[in-house]
Design an enzyme around this catalytic site. Structure first.
Site, short mmCIF file in Angstrom:
data_model
loop_
_atom_site.label_atom_id
_atom_site.label_comp_id
_atom_site.label_asym_id
_atom_site.label_seq_id
_atom_site.Cartn_x
_atom_site.Cartn_y
_atom_site.Cartn_z
N LYS A 1 0.81 -1.27 0.03
CA LYS A 1 -0.01 -0.11 -0.10
C LYS A 1 0.89 1.32 -0.12
CE LYS A 1 -4.04 -1.82 2.06
NZ LYS A 1 -5.05 -1.52 3.11
N LYS B 1 -7.07 -11.15 -7.95
CA LYS B 1 -8.06 -11.47 -6.91
C LYS B 1 -9.43 -10.77 -7.08
CE LYS B 1 -8.68 -11.25 -1.97
NZ LYS B 1 -8.04 -11.25 -0.69
N LYS C 1 -13.33 -5.07 -5.24
CA LYS C 1 -14.23 -3.99 -5.58
C LYS C 1 -13.47 -3.05 -6.34
CE LYS C 1 -17.97 -1.48 -4.50
NZ LYS C 1 -18.80 -0.50 -3.36
#
Ligand code: TRP
Length: 331
Positions: free
Chosen positions: A111, A193, A196
């Site tokens: 991240k 994967k 959203k």
């Protein structure tokens, strides 16, 4: 009864990836454990987000969990920020958390790479996760493989804290992972994967026509180019989904038709779409019913916060006493 804790990001609508990979298991565990399930809105703010959308995303996640079968009487279902003890215990734990290990966490590194400026909150994400779990002294945590490192970190926090502040007998248990049977669910692009943010999902609220619109162009066995080419079900992303949504005899037939090129991919997708619609329709309808009764959802959320708070306050009382703070008077 042993206690289970798990958390889910307030991403709004559930999709079949988090449903198959996590939430179905959460529902099943309710029979064997005292379950505590948390929508982790405090975690959600460690990455850039839209404040105006957070509340609605959080609420929709609660609706989705209820519609999927989380029973707010048997389980404690609540929103993380409604129980301020999560943030409090997190602070106390930062003082025993090894900085070097936080910097080495894979999720943090992934991240951080995508950000211009990295906050201390993102670095401390695993400390907050440890606080979530240990606040309820949970012994087991249903998670996917991607969370194993955070769980190992949680055990380390428990050990370190116990060794400093609970010399007589360990206060915090070292929680173990309950891995789900469903492997990671791939997105409809067959590349990554299901997630959203990648837009490769089927939502639990998608109506039949949307399910079909998404499945029709979805990636199948890449080696099956022409309609007459025989396919390999094991190399097909959608065959995996058949195994979760279609009855066993249908799955056997799909594999047979694919290997013999009896069916084209579109035939196979039609069967999958039908079975998916059958499975998801009751969930979609329950969610719609809940959205039409916001006062009932509010009451469930308040009820969960009250029950979670009762346990959380007791833990904080024990922890602050052992850490030597001056006891707080009633104010
Ligand atoms: N980090 C978890 C995820 O991204 C969410 C989470 C927060 C969690 N706190 C937790 C999971 C405690 C299990 C236990 O999926």
């Amino acid at each position: 009864m042993h206690r289970v804790f798990s958390g889910i990001q307030p991403s709004g609508e559930l999709h079949i990836g988090n449903w198959l990979g996590a939430v179905q298991n959460w529902v099943a565990l309710q029979d064997q454990y005292q379950c505590v399930y948390c929508v982790v809105d405090l975690h959600a703010i460690t990455f850039p987000y839209q404040p105006a959308a957070l509340a609605a995303r959080t609420r929709e996640m609660v609706v989705g969990l209820l519609a999927a079968g989380i029973d707010p009487e048997r389980s404690i279902l609540f929103v993380q920020s409604h129980v301020p003890e999560h943030a409090e215990l997190q602070w106390l734990f930062t003082t025993v958390a090894p900085l070097g290990e936080l910097e080495r966490m894979t999720q943090f590194k992934d991240k951080a790479q995508r950000l211009e400026s990295v906050s201390a909150g993102l670095l401390c994400y695993p400390v907050l996760q440890a606080a979530d779990i240990l606040l309820y002294r949970a012994e087991a945590v249903p998670v996917g493989e991607d969370q194993l490192q955070h769980l190992e970190f949680t055990r380390e926090i428990a050990r370190r804290w116990n060794s400093l502040f609970a010399l007589d007998a360990p206060y915090f248990p070292e929680p173990r992972a309950l891995l789900t049977k469903a492997r990671r669910i791939m997105g409809l692009d067959g590349q990554s994967k299901m997630s959203k943010s990648l837009g490769n999902t089927i939502g639990l609220n998608d109506p039949p026509e949307v399910i079909w619109e998404k499945l029709r162009p979805a990636k199948t066995d890449p080696k099956r180019v022409r309609r007459t080419d025989p396919g390999t079900p094991e190399d097909c992303n959608l065959y995996d989904l058949h195994r979760y949504f279609s009855p066993p005899d249908a799955v056997t037939n799909v594999a047979l038709q694919c290997r013999s090129a009896g069916w084209g991919c579109l035939d196979c997708k039609r069967v999958l779409a039908d079975n998916m619609v059958k499975t998801l329709t009751p969930i979609r309808e329950r969610a719609a019913g809940l959205r039409a009764e916001p006062a009932r959802v509010d009451e469930v959320i308040a009820h969960g916060a009250r029950r979670a708070s009762a346990i959380a306050r007791e833990t904080i009382a024990q922890v602050t006493a052992r850490m030597g703070f001056l006891p707080r008077q009633e104010v």
